[in-house]
Design an enzyme around this catalytic site. Structure first.
Site, PDB file in Angstrom:
ATOM      1  N   GLY A   1      51.279 -28.892  85.083  1.00  0.00           N
ATOM      2  CA  GLY A   1      50.561 -27.639  84.832  1.00  0.00           C
ATOM      3  C   GLY A   1      51.054 -26.953  83.578  1.00  0.00           C
ATOM      4  O   GLY A   1      50.267 -26.398  82.799  1.00  0.00           O
TER       5      GLY A   1
ATOM      6  N   SER B   1      35.730 -44.350  65.467  1.00  0.00           N
ATOM      7  CA  SER B   1      36.353 -45.593  65.945  1.00  0.00           C
ATOM      8  C   SER B   1      35.359 -46.757  65.978  1.00  0.00           C
ATOM      9  O   SER B   1      35.694 -47.890  65.595  1.00  0.00           O
ATOM     10  CB  SER B   1      36.923 -45.383  67.355  1.00  0.00           C
ATOM     11  OG  SER B   1      38.026 -44.521  67.279  1.00  0.00           O
TER      12      SER B   1
ATOM     13  N   GLU C   1      41.965 -42.404  52.761  1.00  0.00           N
ATOM     14  CA  GLU C   1      42.100 -41.487  53.903  1.00  0.00           C
ATOM     15  C   GLU C   1      42.603 -42.235  55.138  1.00  0.00           C
ATOM     16  O   GLU C   1      43.451 -41.745  55.872  1.00  0.00           O
ATOM     17  CB  GLU C   1      40.758 -40.803  54.204  1.00  0.00           C
ATOM     18  CG  GLU C   1      40.911 -39.693  55.245  1.00  0.00           C
ATOM     19  CD  GLU C   1      39.610 -38.989  55.594  1.00  0.00           C
ATOM     20  OE1 GLU C   1      38.531 -39.434  55.143  1.00  0.00           O
ATOM     21  OE2 GLU C   1      39.664 -37.992  56.342  1.00  0.00           O
TER      22      GLU C   1
ATOM     23  N   LYS D   1      19.477 -43.712  40.038  1.00  0.00           N
ATOM     24  CA  LYS D   1      20.343 -44.887  39.941  1.00  0.00           C
ATOM     25  C   LYS D   1      21.149 -45.143  41.208  1.00  0.00           C
ATOM     26  O   LYS D   1      22.132 -45.873  41.184  1.00  0.00           O
ATOM     27  CB  LYS D   1      21.290 -44.719  38.756  1.00  0.00           C
ATOM     28  CG  LYS D   1      20.592 -44.791  37.416  1.00  0.00           C
ATOM     29  CD  LYS D   1      21.559 -45.167  36.323  1.00  0.00           C
ATOM     30  CE  LYS D   1      20.861 -45.242  34.979  1.00  0.00           C
ATOM     31  NZ  LYS D   1      21.801 -45.126  33.870  1.00  0.00           N
TER      32      LYS D   1
END
Ligand SMILES: Cc1cc2nc3c(=O)[nH]c(=O)nc-3n(C[C@H](O)[C@H](O)[C@H](O)COP(=O)(O)OP(=O)(O)OC[C@H]3O[C@@H](n4cnc5c(N)ncnc54)[C@H](O)[C@@H]3O)c2cc1C
Lengths: 262, 399
Positions: free
Chosen positions: B340, B366, B242, B179
């Site tokens: 750094g 994206s 989400e 299905k």
């Protein structure tokens, strides 16, 4: 068992404190205010006592409207209701005047136990609880790290230098709570929502039965002359581009002659 | 009235979340990232002590809890968690916003009682498996299959890159059958169900990711989730959720990046002055803040639309797209400001860049979000561009 907690709102431990322009206080804007951490132990202990033996818990705070948020945090942790002592006349109260105001609430509330923090982390005076016990004529146990209530008495372990002292006291009494007594809970989201509906009663000068001259700046026995910031630390000295042995000699010389520590 | 005025409760909630993180997450963050400490006990503690889920005892309580969760408060709380450790937020999200959410959305009362209650209590760990080795963006290409039998279904196939799979107790998976696509709930211990060890990966290292292997699993018929054949529509709903919760995760990363970089720029002296005095450095910081503020605006709009019952799918796509790219760029800019030192692990900012990058890939890469937006422009005769004029939610409760 009815437990009453005296809670103070203080600047956050991490807040950077600036002296106000008039030198008579600190800049209160733009700093974060929290429940004094030792008072959290008191709040937690009160809730635990109620969870074990039923009864009622009340939080009492002296302060301006700003303190309500910390009171609400105590309610969110599980305290049943609050009494907010607020009146323009209370401004400028010292520890004794504050204790008088708190005592007026306690006389009406009639709790079995009054819990305070060991000290408020702003002024570090640790005086109000002692004054409070004196005004009420109750015993006082300071710096409690373990507490067991037995009927009409309490057995407390006190933190002392190098160990613990075990004391028994009758109730009602005033106790101040120290680190180690418990692990304060977080106010949970449902607790925060519930706290919204809990009562915070206002308590003004008229309710205290005190005179205007007993409280606030007028009633304060201690007059604060001013506040000074910590002096800036002088910059350190760096020795570069020489032999290690010579650097050590320089350092030793300074330690001896300038710092006078060796 | 339209108001974003912060309430006392919201303030306290944010403070509590912050407090929890400072005490329970931040001191262990490194150990959690290195796998020396397990993430789930901390998540459980958070759920019980901050979310207060211990009070949820019945399905009715659960419904009340879901209804009562207010958008801004929820997000304020998550932002703090993400600031402390994005991997924590990711794993908690997979268990609650993916696995639990999918069962709450389409599950039966029995399924909610049996699976969602232990998940919200943090007693059980949930995962949600859609992606497969040969079906990522192209989810219809999934190879996992189900076959109907007299007393249930037989499942075969494999899922990969699944958050929490290595530690999960409860699995929601999708497979193809007669299905169409359908969802099933699996439990650890079912014969034929296995998972891989955690994969080694670029970021989000405190959150275990792995594969699910399904070999002739006999699934009882009551473990079909939602309607047979409705799986992809239901999955789309979970993905929209989400994408709606992703901005808080990304905002947490940006706030942390901004704070760390600003603090450092005020302390670091070069050419005789703190580097924040150089406009080039200020502008890098201002760019982070700009992106952060834009992300907040998107989040608030999403919140308002959710509460008004408007269709959030397009804005959720755009917000997920924007905030994830903004977070990666912000973390990279924060490293740049810190020079750094920023490149060193010790500073804790390079981790933010590694963590942020995930959300440009997960929950639909994206490019897929751009396709969703692009397709809408292509397919509609005239597109309403203003989100406040969008139609009603596609997922409004059908009673
Ligand atoms: C740490 C981590 C956790 C994850 N957790 C979960 C989870 O809990 N549950 C779950 O189901 N999945 C999870 N995923 C999987 C994630 O959703 C997928 O990785 C994602 O959907 C992309 O699929 P893919 O990796 O197969 O990439 P692909 O689909 O192979 O894409 C590769 C590249 O091609 C581009 N591309 C693909 N198709 C097109 C197109 N039509 N047009 C333009 N560009 C295109 C993509 O944008 C991408 O840049 C997780 C992934 C990671 C890394």
């Amino acid at each position: 068992m009815k437990v009453l907690v005296c809670m103070k709102q203080t600047p956050d431990t991490e807040a950077s404190i600036k002296i106000a322009a008039d030198g008579k206080g600190i800049e209160e804007q733009n700093i974060k205010w929290i429940m004094s951490p030792y008072d959290e132990y008191a709040v937690e202990e009160a809730i635990r006592i109620k969870e074990k033996q039923t009864g009622e818990t009340v939080v009492v705070t002296v302060g301006t409207d700003r303190v309500v948020e910390s009171m609400r945090t105590a309610l969110a942790m599980g305290i049943d209701r609050g009494v907010h002592c607020v009146d323009p006349a209370f401004l400028g109260s010292d520890a004794l005047a504050t204790a008088k105001i708190l005592a007026s609430v306690i006389k009406t509330e009639n709790p079995d136990v009054v819990l305070c923090g060991r000290q408020a982390i702003d002024l570090d005076q640790a005086q109000a609880p002692a004054y409070l016990a004196e005004i009420l004529g109750w015993p006082q146990v300071y710096s409690v790290a373990k507490l067991e209530l037995k009927g009409n008495a309490a057995v407390c372990n006190r933190r002392i230098e190098g160990g613990e002292e075990i004391v028994e006291t009758s109730l009602p009494c005033v106790m101040t709570c120290d680190k180690g007594l418990n692990e304060p809970r977080y106010a949970s989201l449902p607790g925060i929502m519930k706290a919204k509906k809990k009562e915070i009663k206002k308590w003004a000068l008229a309710q205290t039965g005190l005179a205007e001259t007993d409280v606030g700046t007028a009633g304060a026995k201690v007059k604060t002359l001013g506040y000074l910031p910590l002096p800036d630390r002088p910059p350190g000295k760096v020795f570069k581009e020489m032999e290690t042995a010579d650097m050590v000699k320089q350092v030793v010389k300074l330690l001896r002659e300038e710092a006078k520590v060796i | 009235m339209f108001s974003l005025k912060i309430t006392e409760e919201q303030r306290i909630a944010r403070e509590m979340s912050r407090k929890f993180c400072a005490k329970e997450i931040t001191p262990k963050a490194d150990a959690l990232e290195k796998g020396e400490e397990k993430i789930f006990p901390v998540i459980r503690k958070f759920l019980l002590e901050v979310q207060g889920t211990g009070l949820i005892e019945t399905v009715e309580d659960l419904e009340e809890w879901v209804q009562g969760r207010e958008f801004i408060t929820r997000n304020l709380v998550s932002i703090e968690v993400s600031k402390a450790l994005p991997g924590f937020a990711l794993s908690m999200g997979a268990s609650l916003e993916l696995c639990s959410f999918s069962i709450l959305a389409t599950g039966s009362r029995e399924q909610q009682e049996k699976y969602v209650l232990p998940l919200v209590h943090g007693e059980k760990v949930g995962c949600w498996g859609l992606t497969e080795p040969e079906a990522g963006s192209d989810i219809r290409a999934m190879k996992s299959t189900y076959k109907k039998t007299p007393d249930g279904y037989i499942l075969n196939g494999q899922k990969t890159f699944i958050t929490n799979a290595p530690i999960a107790d409860i699995f929601v998976v999708y497979a193809q059958g007669e299905k169409g696509y359908s969802a099933f709930i699996l439990e650890r211990g079912m014969t034929g169900l296995d998972t891989s060890p955690p994969f080694e990966k670029m970021g989000m290292q405190s959150s275990p990711t792995g594969a699910i292997y399904m070999d002739q699993i006999k699934v009882p018929k009551e473990n079909l989730l939602g309607q047979e054949g409705q799986g992809l529509f239901d999955a789309f709903r979970v993905l929209t959720n989400e994408r709606t919760v992703t901005p808080s995760l990304m905002i947490g990363i940006m706030e942390r990046a901004l704070q760390e970089a600003t603090k450092y720029a005020k302390e670091r002296v070069q050419f005789g002055k703190p580097i924040i005095r150089f406009q080039a450095v200020q502008f890098l910081l201002a760019r982070i803040w700009e992106k952060l503020l834009a992300s907040y605006s998107m989040l608030f709009t999403l919140g308002q639309m959710t509460e008004l019952g408007l269709d959030t799918t397009l804005l959720a796509s755009a917000a997920k797209l924007f905030t994830s790219e903004a977070a990666t760029q912000s973390a990279l800019d924060a490293i740049q400001v810190m020079g750094g030192h920023g490149y060193m692990r010790e500073a804790g900012v390079e981790r933010l860049a590694r963590d942020a990058k995930l959300m440009e890939i997960g929950a639909g890469a994206s490019q897929i979000q751009l396709m969703i937006l692009g397709r809408k422009l292509l397919e509609s005769d005239s597109v309403e561009p203003n989100p406040l004029f969008f139609g009603p939610s596609l997922f409004a409760k059908k009673e």
